[in-house]
Design a protein around this motif. Sequence first.
Motif, short mmCIF file in Angstrom:
data_model
loop_
_atom_site.label_atom_id
_atom_site.label_comp_id
_atom_site.label_asym_id
_atom_site.label_seq_id
_atom_site.Cartn_x
_atom_site.Cartn_y
_atom_site.Cartn_z
N ARG A 236 16.25 -91.28 102.06
CA ARG A 236 16.18 -91.01 100.64
C ARG A 236 14.95 -91.63 100.01
N LEU A 237 14.43 -90.95 99.00
CA LEU A 237 13.35 -91.50 98.20
C LEU A 237 13.94 -92.38 97.11
N GLY A 238 13.09 -93.10 96.38
CA GLY A 238 13.58 -93.94 95.29
C GLY A 238 13.80 -93.15 94.03
N PHE A 239 14.93 -93.37 93.37
CA PHE A 239 15.26 -92.62 92.15
C PHE A 239 15.12 -93.52 90.93
N VAL A 240 14.62 -92.95 89.86
CA VAL A 240 14.57 -93.67 88.60
C VAL A 240 15.90 -93.46 87.88
N ASP A 241 16.16 -94.29 86.86
CA ASP A 241 17.39 -94.12 86.08
C ASP A 241 17.36 -92.76 85.39
N ALA A 242 18.43 -92.02 85.49
CA ALA A 242 18.46 -90.67 84.92
C ALA A 242 19.81 -90.42 84.30
N ASN A 243 19.82 -89.47 83.39
CA ASN A 243 21.06 -89.04 82.77
C ASN A 243 21.98 -88.49 83.86
N PRO A 244 23.18 -89.05 84.02
CA PRO A 244 24.07 -88.55 85.08
C PRO A 244 24.43 -87.09 84.92
N ILE A 245 24.33 -86.55 83.70
CA ILE A 245 24.61 -85.13 83.50
C ILE A 245 23.64 -84.29 84.33
N VAL A 246 22.37 -84.71 84.37
CA VAL A 246 21.36 -83.96 85.10
C VAL A 246 21.61 -84.03 86.60
N THR A 247 21.76 -85.26 87.10
CA THR A 247 21.94 -85.41 88.55
C THR A 247 23.24 -84.76 89.03
N ASP A 248 24.30 -84.90 88.25
CA ASP A 248 25.57 -84.29 88.64
C ASP A 248 25.47 -82.76 88.64
N SER A 249 24.74 -82.22 87.66
CA SER A 249 24.58 -80.77 87.60
C SER A 249 23.80 -80.26 88.82
N ILE A 250 22.76 -81.00 89.20
CA ILE A 250 21.98 -80.61 90.37
C ILE A 250 22.83 -80.70 91.63
N ARG A 251 23.58 -81.79 91.77
CA ARG A 251 24.43 -81.95 92.96
C ARG A 251 25.47 -80.84 93.06
N GLU A 252 26.13 -80.54 91.93
CA GLU A 252 27.16 -79.50 91.95
C GLU A 252 26.58 -78.14 92.30
N GLY A 253 25.38 -77.87 91.74
CA GLY A 253 24.74 -76.59 92.03
C GLY A 253 24.38 -76.45 93.50
N ILE A 254 23.86 -77.51 94.08
CA ILE A 254 23.51 -77.48 95.50
C ILE A 254 24.75 -77.36 96.36
N ASP A 255 25.81 -78.05 95.98
CA ASP A 255 27.04 -78.05 96.76
C ASP A 255 27.67 -76.66 96.82
N ASP A 256 27.39 -75.84 95.81
CA ASP A 256 27.97 -74.49 95.78
C ASP A 256 27.20 -73.50 96.65
#
Length: 422
Positions: free
Chosen positions: A362-382
């Motif tokens: 994994r690369l290093g992640f900056v602090d981000a709105n969890p709404i964004v990261t969760d949306s990206i994760r859910e989209g990829i998971d589908d």
Amino acid sequence: FSLDQRRPFAITGAGQTAKAPRLLFDTKLSAASRPLSAADRERRDEESRRQERQKDVVIGKTSAKAGESDYALDIAATEQEWMRQASRVEQEIYRQTEQGMHFLKLLQVEEASSSFDRVFELKPNAYLWQAGIAKFYLNQLEDAAEILATSATRFESRFFEPASEERIWRNACELKLVSSIATKQERKRVVNEGLLKNVAQIESTENTAELLSSESRKVIRIARELFDATLEKDHAWVILSRAKLRSICGSYEEYPVLDKKMWKLNAWFYLGLYYDATGDIEESKKCMKMALRLCTSSTSAADIVHTLPMLHMARRDWFDDDDDIDDFAEDELNLAESSSSSKSAPDSAFKTKTKKKSPVKRLGFVDANPIVTDSIREGIDDLSVVELRQALSIRGLGVVGSKDILQGRLFDSLMSDAGLIA
């Protein structure tokens, strides 16, 4: 020379006093000799132009002639004056257009569509994209797409600006036609074989890409990209655009703060329209209910976007639905709290629903709105493995590996595009 070096005394004659020594460079410049700022230069130039215009009465260059006054800004009076000099056909077109818009704001879609149809009878090439919205909610999707595609082409060729709303609604018609097909296999067959030939397309030119990139309204541009990417099967861009809109929406709130720029209102509505067009009814309900909470009065607001959430809810008959988004908001709040309690680490992996970590480093992640990261994760998971490889291939990334590896690779790429990787 340094600032301490002085000029030599002047050669003097009898009875003359030598001049006092003077600094070669003054440390403090006078106000007159200081360089002007950009604002001061503009004020100076404008004053110069104003002086030049005082006795200049060339039409198109001066704002007014000496002794004359501007016309009063009275929109109603201007419309009345135009109606007096317009032909009977022009007057009827105007009345039917106004009547159709009035019916649309009153949620009387059938009546609005009838008025708009009358306009097209009198003027077949009328620019009236709102008629496409009426047809959309009457489920006359092919007719709606034709009106919207024609309006988009006419607007862009005449004004050289992107017709983003027309493009969004036209694409919504096509997506709605696809999602209305009963089975997944049949939907794939229809799309792959290009059986939706009756859906009108927007004419493209060599300048279309440049034209679309000039859209200055951020939310509208992202929404259009979301609909475009879905039809183009660019799964990665769909996920990223959806996450961007979702981040603009913010959290589910019972009493949201007034949205003066209407960013959140537009984001919630077009996200809800997208979910409706793609057949995700539950997500569409949540988005539309939030958009409705951000609206002013639908009948008095000048911008039609204040009418659209109410119109959508009414046509879909969602007001009597017992489901409420407040429970979902509480779940989201708990999720945000749990996400903020654990800081993202360089080895934070993309996690599927089974909570498996990807073996990819994994690369290093900056602090981000969890709404964004969760949306990206859910989209990829589908996405299926085939869709993951297709998305990675479009982005020029490797397509070899297990599903977890492919998911992690796409997740890193999307997070980087979103500016969330350090």
